[in-house]
Design an enzyme around this catalytic site. Structure first.
Site, PDB file in Angstrom:
ATOM      1  N   GLY A 288      68.947  29.732  60.737  1.00 53.79           N
ATOM      2  CA  GLY A 288      68.883  28.393  60.797  1.00 53.79           C
ATOM      3  C   GLY A 288      67.378  27.925  61.019  1.00 53.79           C
ATOM      4  O   GLY A 288      66.375  28.538  60.664  1.00 53.79           O
ATOM      5  N   SER A 289      67.545  26.443  61.054  1.00 50.72           N
ATOM      6  CA  SER A 289      66.336  25.934  60.999  1.00 50.72           C
ATOM      7  C   SER A 289      66.168  24.660  61.949  1.00 50.72           C
ATOM      8  O   SER A 289      67.279  24.202  62.359  1.00 50.72           O
ATOM      9  CB  SER A 289      65.775  25.208  59.559  1.00 50.72           C
ATOM     10  OG  SER A 289      66.798  24.534  59.208  1.00 50.72           O
ATOM     11  N   GLY A 290      64.917  24.186  62.584  1.00 47.73           N
ATOM     12  CA  GLY A 290      64.975  23.254  63.399  1.00 47.73           C
ATOM     13  C   GLY A 290      63.799  22.452  63.168  1.00 47.73           C
ATOM     14  O   GLY A 290      63.102  22.237  62.118  1.00 47.73           O
TER      15      GLY A 290
ATOM     16  N   PHE B  95      61.030  22.333  64.574  1.00 45.33           N
ATOM     17  CA  PHE B  95      59.591  22.931  64.553  1.00 45.33           C
ATOM     18  C   PHE B  95      59.420  24.254  63.664  1.00 45.33           C
ATOM     19  O   PHE B  95      58.286  24.875  63.657  1.00 45.33           O
ATOM     20  CB  PHE B  95      58.795  23.091  65.762  1.00 45.33           C
ATOM     21  CG  PHE B  95      58.895  21.871  66.431  1.00 45.33           C
ATOM     22  CD1 PHE B  95      58.265  20.802  66.044  1.00 45.33           C
ATOM     23  CD2 PHE B  95      59.497  21.467  67.983  1.00 45.33           C
ATOM     24  CE1 PHE B  95      57.920  19.591  66.756  1.00 45.33           C
ATOM     25  CE2 PHE B  95      59.187  20.286  68.542  1.00 45.33           C
ATOM     26  CZ  PHE B  95      58.494  19.252  67.995  1.00 45.33           C
ATOM     27  N   GLY B  96      60.462  24.697  62.981  1.00 47.30           N
ATOM     28  CA  GLY B  96      60.296  25.776  62.516  1.00 47.30           C
ATOM     29  C   GLY B  96      61.707  26.511  61.845  1.00 47.30           C
ATOM     30  O   GLY B  96      62.775  25.974  62.093  1.00 47.30           O
TER      31      GLY B  96
ATOM     32  N   VAL C  47      64.232  30.105  61.685  1.00 49.95           N
ATOM     33  CA  VAL C  47      64.721  31.343  62.574  1.00 49.95           C
ATOM     34  C   VAL C  47      65.422  32.416  61.604  1.00 49.95           C
ATOM     35  O   VAL C  47      66.184  32.086  60.723  1.00 49.95           O
ATOM     36  CB  VAL C  47      65.642  30.806  63.652  1.00 49.95           C
ATOM     37  CG1 VAL C  47      66.103  32.168  64.676  1.00 49.95           C
ATOM     38  CG2 VAL C  47      65.282  29.857  64.583  1.00 49.95           C
TER      39      VAL C  47
ATOM     40  N   LYS D 244      62.033  33.068  65.509  1.00 52.59           N
ATOM     41  CA  LYS D 244      61.456  31.630  65.404  1.00 52.59           C
ATOM     42  C   LYS D 244      60.321  31.435  65.052  1.00 52.59           C
ATOM     43  O   LYS D 244      59.352  31.653  65.679  1.00 52.59           O
ATOM     44  CB  LYS D 244      61.922  30.890  66.839  1.00 52.59           C
ATOM     45  CG  LYS D 244      61.680  29.367  66.510  1.00 52.59           C
ATOM     46  CD  LYS D 244      62.049  28.626  67.739  1.00 52.59           C
ATOM     47  CE  LYS D 244      61.526  27.369  67.667  1.00 52.59           C
ATOM     48  NZ  LYS D 244      61.930  26.330  68.805  1.00 52.59           N
TER      49      LYS D 244
ATOM     50  N   ASP E 297      66.771  18.617  75.440  1.00 53.51           N
ATOM     51  CA  ASP E 297      67.218  18.640  73.998  1.00 53.51           C
ATOM     52  C   ASP E 297      68.468  19.477  74.220  1.00 53.51           C
ATOM     53  O   ASP E 297      68.826  20.280  73.474  1.00 53.51           O
ATOM     54  CB  ASP E 297      66.350  19.292  73.118  1.00 53.51           C
ATOM     55  CG  ASP E 297      66.456  18.885  71.634  1.00 53.51           C
ATOM     56  OD1 ASP E 297      67.432  17.811  71.336  1.00 53.51           O
ATOM     57  OD2 ASP E 297      66.121  19.607  70.858  1.00 53.51           O
TER      58      ASP E 297
END
Length: 1021
Positions: free
Chosen positions: A722-724, A726-727, A729, A744, A852
């Site tokens: 996964g990705s978000g 700020f970075g 995972v 992360k 969030d």
């Protein structure tokens, strides 16, 4: 002379031949009878008897024709009937059954026989009646049964038979009754069944059959009972059924039929007595011609999509006893929707009327009191009925169940309800009713369930309720009741659920609570109870759940060591003191223990539930020590097993302890002061000092860049999960034990990433909850290129995040799950998220706003328990703290989930999380993102859901919920559950922050919904 001699010889010869034939016949009969005896003994050898020796007479000393259950023919002494019904026999049926060749009737019903049906039964060519129902037979229906051409009755109901129906069944031309209900039979109805023209009863309900009903069924002109309910049949209402004019009972309920019914329905099936169409997808208006079926006694069209008004012509159904119209879209939320009630006054045999969960508006008319005096069940719940309850409703004296819940009713409870001497259930919850609870309800001595929660009732709880000796479920929470709980309530020994939460109740809790020997759930949270928790609580041995949080209880926890079934024990936010009882560690069934926000002291146990920080909380108790390392509590004094056991007279030790405490506090303040100064001097070094040189470090171990690189195979794309913002995972296997973790890695080139890293460390440092993602360790180092490297290491969640489950088709990552989430699973997840938000808002040491909340930040473990993650935008509420300083800018959450006030510069708050949770809840059960392209201009997920509730709740539900629940629960139950959940979501995401439902309220509502529709515990259906 010769002629006379010839005749004499002929006569003598005939006599001799006759004697020979008779002798031979007797010998043959004797031989065949012996074969029957051997066959019966072989049958007995495979049978076991569960309770009594029912077959004790089956022995050599008694002629087999006199054995229990055996009937022989008069002439040849052969077994013609074998009736072993209901003798509680088990085992398997021996193939020797096929040797009973004279058998005409075989009845093995209502036993526990297992194994397969022997194919040798097909050798019984004289067999006319075969009953093997209510057993545990497995496997397929043997085709050899079709050799029994004389069969008139074939009943295999309630077994475990599988696969399809043999095509050869169509050869049993003499068959009049074919009963195969309640098995696991699949496949389609064979067209050959149309050859069974003598058939009067065909029952295949409660199986897994699919497809459409074949046209050949139209040949069964003698059919009287046709039951195919609870299968997966599809298509429109079977057209061939309209030709079966002899039908008296028709049930196609709980299938996948759709479309409209023919307007002339009632003119074609004129002899119907029982008509069950519920649990399908029928739509359009309900044919008015149904009122022409004068023989109709039972009509059920529940859980469909019927619209329009309920026909006033139904008043012509003078023989109707059961009328189920619930869970459709009848009505238009207007005055006049209830006009049909005036016509039903003529239905004097009516015993059950259910019009709940439709779109019926207007006020409940006065003439509802003029309905049939034979009425025992009357349901109007889940509509938009306003006004007050007519006083004369008490005239319906035979009512056993009255449901008016989830409407817009106002006013007081009529005292005339006290006339319902036989009432068992009264549901008035979730309305807008006011006034006091009338003492007259105590006259209903037969009452078993009383639901008055979610109203505005005030005054005291009437002591007269103590007269309701059979009351098992009393729910009067979420009102404005005051005073104390009457002692009389504690005399209702039948109570199983007692819910008085969210009121204004005061005083001590009744000491007689110990008399409630059958109490399973005690919910008295968020009142103003004071004094000690009664010692007698420990005598309620059936207790599984205790909710006493949010009161003013003081003193020690009473001795409840005998409550071995306890699963939830919530005492947070009181003034309790003393030590934590060590015996709580021995409660193997305990799933949740919350002692936070009290004044407990001494050692925290380290065994049992106290080994799992996700399942218990002791935060906000400043005098505790010891416990597992994750709690980060101070060490307990040496030679003391429990701080609470120390004798208060030892002043010297107390002074020393106080001195140490003061000194520690000063050192802590100096350390914090040094940290702040150092931060100002050197912001670049602040992060590392934050993690390694101060008391803020929450970790027992730190890992290096090389360790994380090795754990993730050089941060391989194959391990990317996964990705978000700020970075990214990565999945990894860390350490010598190859522990599965999620790493992360922060993209420090992104603005705010470093602050997010520090924020998340600080936010997760001091909070522990079973539904929080566990931060294992962290890394702040330099990578092999000399660049700054920061990463957070979490416990790995094997089932990914909620977003990929809700939107499987859109998921860009590989996910192991291939099925949709069930209704019960979604509800459990929602409760998990609400639970952790309630905790961080109100029960942890420093209240935190997550800021969030969204599906991608909800992770799922092996058993689909939810864990909230990503505290990178978290804020401590109403404090100028370090966490606020490092994340003071750019806190806006995610588009679609962020509260409206955030877009106008509003500060992060609990109310913002309320809003995000509401959106999350609506998304979980509608399957639509808040940013879905269907929401244009002023349309939102909230408005979409709100308007859908006014139409038909199943239309807005995620279709995968309905597909997953078909066959498990009826559509009425699903619709009712969804409607209540959607109400919670809508109230959470109100536009105005002050109008939003709090997390505590939302959690209580969702738990109540789960208890009502599933169970008091986590349910994995």
């Amino acid at each position: 002379m010769i002629m006379k001699l010839f005749l004499f010889l002929a006569f003598y010869t005939l006599i001799l031949l006759e004697n020979l034939v008779v002798g031979f016949s007797d010998e043959a009969s004797k031989f065949d009878g012996n074969a029957d005896r051997k066959a019966l003994l072989a049958l007995k050898s495979q049978i076991y008897e569960t309770e009594r020796l029912a077959l004790a007479s089956w022995n050599e000393s008694i002629p087999f024709c006199k054995w229990k259950g055996v009937t022989c023919g008069r002439k040849h002494k052969r077994v013609t009937r074998l009736n072993l019904r209901g003798l509680k026999l088990g085992g398997i049926i021996s193939p020797s059954i096929g040797n009973l060749s004279f058998l005409r009737s075989l009845n093995l019903g209502e036993n526990s026989f297992g194994g397969t049906i022997p194919k040798e039964v097909g050798m019984l060519f004289r067999l006319q009646r075969l009953n093997m129902s209510y057993n545990n037979f497995q496997g397929v229906i043997p085709t050899s049964l079709c050799n029994c051409s004389r069969l008139v009755t074939l009943s295999l109901m309630s077994n475990r038979l599988v696969h399809g129906l043999p095509l050869e069944l169509g050869s049993l031309s003499n068959l009049e009754m074919l009963i195969l209900s309640k098995n696991n039979i699949s496949g389609k109805l064979p067209t050959s069944l149309g050859n069974l023209t003598s058939l009067s009863q065909l029952a295949i309900a409660y199986n897994h059959m699919d497809g459409e009903v074949p046209n050949t069924i139209g040949r069964l002109t003698k059919l009287i009972h046709f039951q195919i309910s609870v299968n997966n049949f599809s298509g429109v209402f079977p057209p061939v059924v309209y030709n079966l004019s002899s039908l008296r009972s028709l049930s196609v309920a709980r299938n996948l039929f759709s479309g409209n019914l023919r307007p002339g329905f009632g003119n074609m099936l004129t002899k119907i007595e029982e008509l069950c169409l519920g649990g399908n997808f029928f739509s359009g208006d309900l044919p008015k011609t149904i009122s022409n079926i004068s023989t109709l006694t039972r009509l059920s069209v529940s859980q469909n999509h019927f619209t329009g008004n309920i026909p006033i012509t139904f008043g012509a159904l003078h023989n109707i006893q059961y009328l189920g119209l619930d869970n459709n879209s009848f009505g238009n939320n207007l005055v006049g929707d209830l006009d049909f009630l005036s016509a039903l006054v003529n239905c004097t045999h009516l015993q059950m009327l259910d019009v709940g969960y439709n779109r019926l508006g207007g006020e409940l008319p006065i003439y509802v009191a003029n309905l049939s005096k034979a009425l025992t069940r009357l349901y109007f719940g889940g509509n938009l009925i306003a006004g007050s309850i007519p006083h004369d409703i008490g005239n319906l004296k035979n009512l056993e169940s009255l449901g008016l819940e989830t409407n817009l009713l106002t006013g007081r409870i009529p005292t005339s309800l006290g006339k319902f001497s036989g009432l068992i259930q009264l549901f008035l919850n979730s309305n807008r009713m006011t006034g006091e609870i009338p003492a007259d309800l105590g006259n209903i001595t037969s009452l078993e369930a009383l639901y008055l929660f979610n109203n505005s009732f005030e005054g005291s709880i009437p002591p007269n309720l103590g007269n309701c000796r059979f009351l098992s479920d009393l729910r009067i929470g979420n009102n404005r009741l005051n005073g104390s709980i009457p002692q009389e309530i504690m005399q209702i020994e039948s109570l199983v659920n007692l819910h008085v939460l969210e009121n204004l109740l005061t005083g001590p809790f009744p000491k007689d609570v110990g008399r409630l020997k059958n109490l399973v759930v005690l919910s008295a949270a968020n009142n103003m109870f004071s004094g000690h928790i009664p010692e007698t609580l420990g005598k309620c041995l059936a207790l599984e759940e205790i909710y006493l949080e949010g009161n003013a209880f003081d003193g020690a926890i009473p001795d409840i060591r005998n409550l071995k079934a306890l699963t939830y024990f919530i005492l947070s936010d009181n003034s309790l003191s003393g030590g934590i009882p060590e015996y709580l560690a021995n409660f193997s069934s305990l799933e949740s223990l919350d002692l936070s926000g009290n004044d407990f002291e001494g050692m925290v146990p380290t065994k049992g539930i106290f080994q799992t920080p996700e399942k218990f909380s002791v935060s906000g108790n400043g005098k505790l020590c010891g416990g597992i390392p994750e709690l980060k509590l101070r060490s307990c004094p040496q030679n003391v097993t429990s701080w609470a056991r120390r004798h208060s007279s030892n002043k010297k030790k107390i002074f020393i302890g106080v001195g140490i405490g003061v000194a520690s506090l000063l050192l802590l303040l100096l350390a914090l002061s040094f940290l702040v100064k150092r931060k100002k001097r050197n912001g670049a070094e602040n992060t590392n000092n934050f993690l390694s040189n101060t008391s803020l470090d929450p970790f027992h171990e730190r890992v290096s860049f090389e360790e994380l690189r090795a754990a993730t195979h050089d941060f391989s794309s194959s391990n990317l999960i996964g990705s978000g913002n700020f970075g990214s995972v990565f999945r990894g296997l860390l350490g010598p034990e190859s522990k599965a973790v999620a790493v992360k890695v922060l993209n420090l080139q992104t603005r705010g990433a470093a602050k997010s890293f520090m924020t998340e460390c600080e936010a997760l440092k001091g909070i522990r909850h079973r539904n929080l993602v566990k931060l294992v360790t962290c890394c702040s180092s330099i990578d092999f290129k000399g660049n700054e490297f920061k990463a957070l290491v979490y416990e790995f969640m094997p089932n990914g995040n909620l977003d990929t489950w809700l939107h499987r088709e859109e998921a860009k990552v590989s996910v192991s799950h291939s099925r949709p989430l069930k209704l019960s699973e979604r509800l459990n997840i929602a409760i998990d998220v609400a639970s952790v938000l309630d905790y961080i808002h109100s029960n942890c040491h420093d209240p935190v706003a997550h800021c969030d909340i969204k599906p991608s930040n909800v992770l799922l473990d092996d058993d689909l328990t939810a864990h909230v993650s990503d505290f990178g935008l978290a804020r401590i509420i109403d404090q100028e703290s370090f966490i606020n300083q490092v994340s003071s800018t750019g806190v806006r959450g995610t588009i679609g989930y962020a509260a409206p006030e955030y877009g106008m510069g509003g500060k992060p708050s609990r109310e913002g999380d309320f809003y995000s949770f509401g959106v999350l809840l609506l998304e979980m059960f509608t399957g639509k993102r808040p940013t879905d392209e269907v929401f244009v201009e002023e349309s939102t997920l909230r408005s979409y859901t709100e308007s859908g509730l006014q139409e038909h709740v199943l239309d807005i539900a995620d279709i995968s919920i309905l597909q997953g629940e078909v066959g498990n629960k009826n559509m009425s139950t699903i619709a009712e559950c969804l409607k209540l959940v959607f109400h919670v979501g809508i109230r959470c995401c109100e536009e105005s922050p002050t109008n939003r439902m709090t997390m505590a309220q939302a959690l209580a509502e969702l738990v109540s919904i789960r208890k009502r529709f599933f169970s008091s515990q986590r349910t994995r259906l």
